[in-house]
Every structure is written in structure tokens, then in C-alpha cells.
Design an enzyme around this catalytic site. Sequence first.
Site, PDB file in Angstrom:
ATOM      1  N   SER A   1      84.351 -36.911   6.523  1.00 18.40           N
ATOM      2  CA  SER A   1      85.487 -37.817   6.728  1.00 18.40           C
ATOM      3  C   SER A   1      85.106 -39.290   6.550  1.00 18.40           C
ATOM      4  CB  SER A   1      86.047 -37.623   8.147  1.00 18.40           C
ATOM      5  OG  SER A   1      87.057 -38.577   8.403  1.00 18.40           O
TER       6      SER A   1
ATOM      7  N   ILE B   1      72.570 -26.138   7.393  1.00 13.85           N
ATOM      8  CA  ILE B   1      71.476 -25.315   6.821  1.00 13.85           C
ATOM      9  C   ILE B   1      70.217 -26.155   6.635  1.00 13.85           C
ATOM     10  CG2 ILE B   1      73.061 -23.763   5.574  1.00 13.85           C
ATOM     11  CD1 ILE B   1      72.176 -25.273   2.978  1.00 13.85           C
ATOM     12  N   ASP B   2      70.341 -27.498   6.698  1.00 17.84           N
ATOM     13  CA  ASP B   2      69.227 -28.382   6.328  1.00 17.84           C
ATOM     14  C   ASP B   2      68.049 -28.380   7.286  1.00 17.84           C
ATOM     15  OD1 ASP B   2      71.380 -31.040   4.999  1.00 17.84           O
ATOM     16  OD2 ASP B   2      70.852 -29.035   4.286  1.00 17.84           O
TER      17      ASP B   2
ATOM     18  N   GLU C   1      53.947 -20.623  -5.646  1.00 20.87           N
ATOM     19  CA  GLU C   1      52.669 -21.271  -5.998  1.00 20.87           C
ATOM     20  C   GLU C   1      52.678 -22.741  -5.599  1.00 20.87           C
ATOM     21  OE1 GLU C   1      52.147 -17.648  -7.152  1.00 20.87           O
ATOM     22  OE2 GLU C   1      53.896 -18.670  -7.921  1.00 20.87           O
TER      23      GLU C   1
ATOM     24  N   GLU D   1      65.792 -30.434  -3.120  1.00 18.22           N
ATOM     25  CA  GLU D   1      66.633 -31.336  -3.924  1.00 18.22           C
ATOM     26  C   GLU D   1      66.340 -32.818  -3.659  1.00 18.22           C
ATOM     27  OE1 GLU D   1      70.771 -30.925  -2.970  1.00 18.22           O
ATOM     28  OE2 GLU D   1      70.391 -30.886  -0.843  1.00 18.22           O
TER      29      GLU D   1
HETATM   30  O1  F6P Z   1      74.114 -30.807   4.484  1.00 18.61           O
HETATM   31  C1  F6P Z   1      74.212 -29.528   3.924  1.00 18.61           C
HETATM   32  C2  F6P Z   1      74.202 -29.628   2.423  1.00 18.61           C
HETATM   33  O2  F6P Z   1      74.311 -28.349   1.893  1.00 18.61           O
HETATM   34  C3  F6P Z   1      72.981 -30.312   1.834  1.00 18.61           C
HETATM   35  O3  F6P Z   1      71.846 -29.469   1.810  1.00 18.61           O
HETATM   36  C4  F6P Z   1      73.496 -30.663   0.475  1.00 18.61           C
HETATM   37  O4  F6P Z   1      72.747 -31.690  -0.144  1.00 18.61           O
HETATM   38  C5  F6P Z   1      74.910 -31.145   0.813  1.00 18.61           C
HETATM   39  O5  F6P Z   1      75.313 -30.414   1.968  1.00 18.61           O
HETATM   40  C6  F6P Z   1      75.937 -30.927  -0.267  1.00 18.61           C
HETATM   41  O6  F6P Z   1      77.096 -31.596   0.197  1.00 18.61           O
HETATM   42  P1  F6P Z   1      78.556 -31.144  -0.297  1.00 18.61           P
HETATM   43  O7  F6P Z   1      78.844 -29.809   0.301  1.00 18.61           O
HETATM   44  O8  F6P Z   1      79.455 -32.227   0.257  1.00 18.61           O
HETATM   45  O9  F6P Z   1      78.493 -31.114  -1.797  1.00 18.61           O
END
Ligand code: F6P
Length: 321
Positions: A73, A127-128, A188, A223
Site C-alpha cells: 500500500s 518467504i524471505d 556447487e 535475486e
Molecule cells: O517479499 C516477498 C517477495 O516474494 C520477495 O522475495 C520478492 O522480491 C518480492 O516479494 C516480489 O514482490 P511482488 O510480489 O510485489 O512482485
Amino acid sequence: MKRIAVLTSGGDSPGMNAALRAVVRCGIYHDMEVYAVHNGYEGLIDNKFERMSRRSVADILHRGGTIIKTARSERFLNPEGRKIAYANLRKLGIEGLIVIGGNGSLAGAKTLAEESGIPVMGLPGTIDNDLAYTDYTIGFDTAVNTVLEAIGNIRDTSSSHDRSTVIEVMGRHCGDIALYAGIAGGAELVLIPEADIPVEAIVDKVNEGIETGKLHNIIIRAEGFPISSQDLIDILKKGTGQDVKLVVLSYLQRGGSPTFRDRMLATDCGMLAVELLSQGITNRAIGEVGGEIVHLDLAKALETRRTLPEELFEEIKVLSM
Ligand code: F6P
């Protein structure tokens, strides 16, 4: 406390429904009226409240996602938006708000409590695994298991073709999904934002694997790692002469039925949040530390900084020889 509300916020995560179910049923057990807010903080501003019954949360324990929806939001980031949210909470006579979400969502809960005086509770729903005050966040275990399954599939095909594969996983600025899935999946190399590694060392590691007869090379890239996945592919193709593939797991990691661990963590956190509110204890962050469900001051929890578990890195080095 007789009337509480609960919302899910930020990126959804497997286990959010289990936490919602625990909050609703434990609240009703304590003779509270429990309201769900649909669409996270957006719904708070849009006054999207729903009175929940014990049947409202039937048959959702095993479902990924969140039945009350979530959102990021922008409006809640502004004082005007927050003022509307507070007025809506007061209009309904909400005496406590439970927020299930990640870093930003729990920071929003802290601001709400400070500005409006309405008590809050924070549950770590993401999930992070990027909330340092808790060992695990709700959804992390399920996401890691999803990645593990993908690694298994990629190992099969990579070894059939003597290939190297880069698997990109989520986690925003946190490398835990990559780190734990990389170790458990026998990768690896694990590339995470918290740990620098020179490009030469990445190429050398893959070449060493090829020279020592490795059937495949699996590189897990979080990422948030500074070198992009495409650049990494180009660098490895050039440096190893191999056919290097890229698999981006993306939103696969956000769905799926929550694992036993996530269901238990979500349920225990949801129950404790309501128990504490029923005792007049407020503004706490709830999580798991050393296998125990704990609660600590929300502001302090959000200031906690994590140190990288160096020993986990050692494990990868030794096991991926
Ligand atoms: O915070 C959880 C998450 O899945 C991150 O791992 C990822 O970078 C982000 O949300 C993606 O955000 P959105 O769902 O807004 O694209």
C-alpha cells in the site's frame, strides 16, 4: 479486549491462512469479535472489514496464499492515508490489530501503534526470512522446500547434458532461501547479497568441477546478488565454454500448501498473538527462537540485525568439492 482485527500484508506466503485461522478461532475462544481486513493496509483505508466466524476459516489451513488477500500500500506510507485507516479502526471500535507480514508490514504496524495508540501484534509472514528477530518466518520453510524440488529436477537434466545451471531464487535483499536450499540441495555455489565473491572465483569453481568430473554444476543465485542472472550466464559461458542455462523460480516460491513446520509456526504465532492481547499485552513481535515461540517488543524486534552464519558457508565449500 473484546474486538480485534487481523490483516495480511506484503508478499503473500504459505502459512498466512494457517495464522489467520489460529487468530480467528483463538479470538472466538476468548469471546472476542474478530474482524478480517481484506487487502492489507489498502483495505484498512478502504474500510474493507469482514466479521469472522469459526466457519469463515474452515478448510484453509492447508492452502497457500491468503483468503483475505494482501497488497503493498503506497497510500499507507502517507500520513493522510494512515489517518483514514485509523478513523476506520476507531469507527468499528477495534481495540487491537494483528498484522501478518514481512519487514515493511511490521514497520507499518509499529507506526500505526505509535500514531494512533491502537495496540498491534506483528506476525512474521514472508518467504524471505528477512526478519532477524526470529529464526524463521512463516512461509520460509515451504519456499525452501519448493526450491529443493526444483533443484532435484534440474540436477537430473543437467547431469544428462553435462550442463551448468543458474537457479535464481527470491528473498529480496536476504539470501536465506538461496543459502539453506543450496546446502540442502547440494548446490556447487550459492551466491547471496550478504557475501561478496569475486567473479573469477565463481568461474574457477565451475571449471574445477568440470575438471574433476562433476556431472553438473548448480549455482543458486539469490535475486539480491549484485551480478544479474543474465550477466552471470554470459560470464560462465565465456569462462567455462559450457552450455549454461538459467532457471528463474520467481512466484513458484510464493505458493504451495504450507509444510508441517510452517503450519505449526503460523498456528503457534497466531494463538500467542491473541493470548497476549487477551492479557492486555500489546505491541509485540512474535516468532521462533531456538525452537521456542517467543514475543518481544515490536520496535526492538525491528532493530535486530542478523549476522551471517559463516559456518553454513563453510559447509557449502566442503560439501561441494
Ligand atoms: O517479499 C516477498 C517477495 O516474494 C520477495 O522475495 C520478492 O522480491 C518480492 O516479494 C516480489 O514482490 P511482488 O510480489 O510485489 O512482485
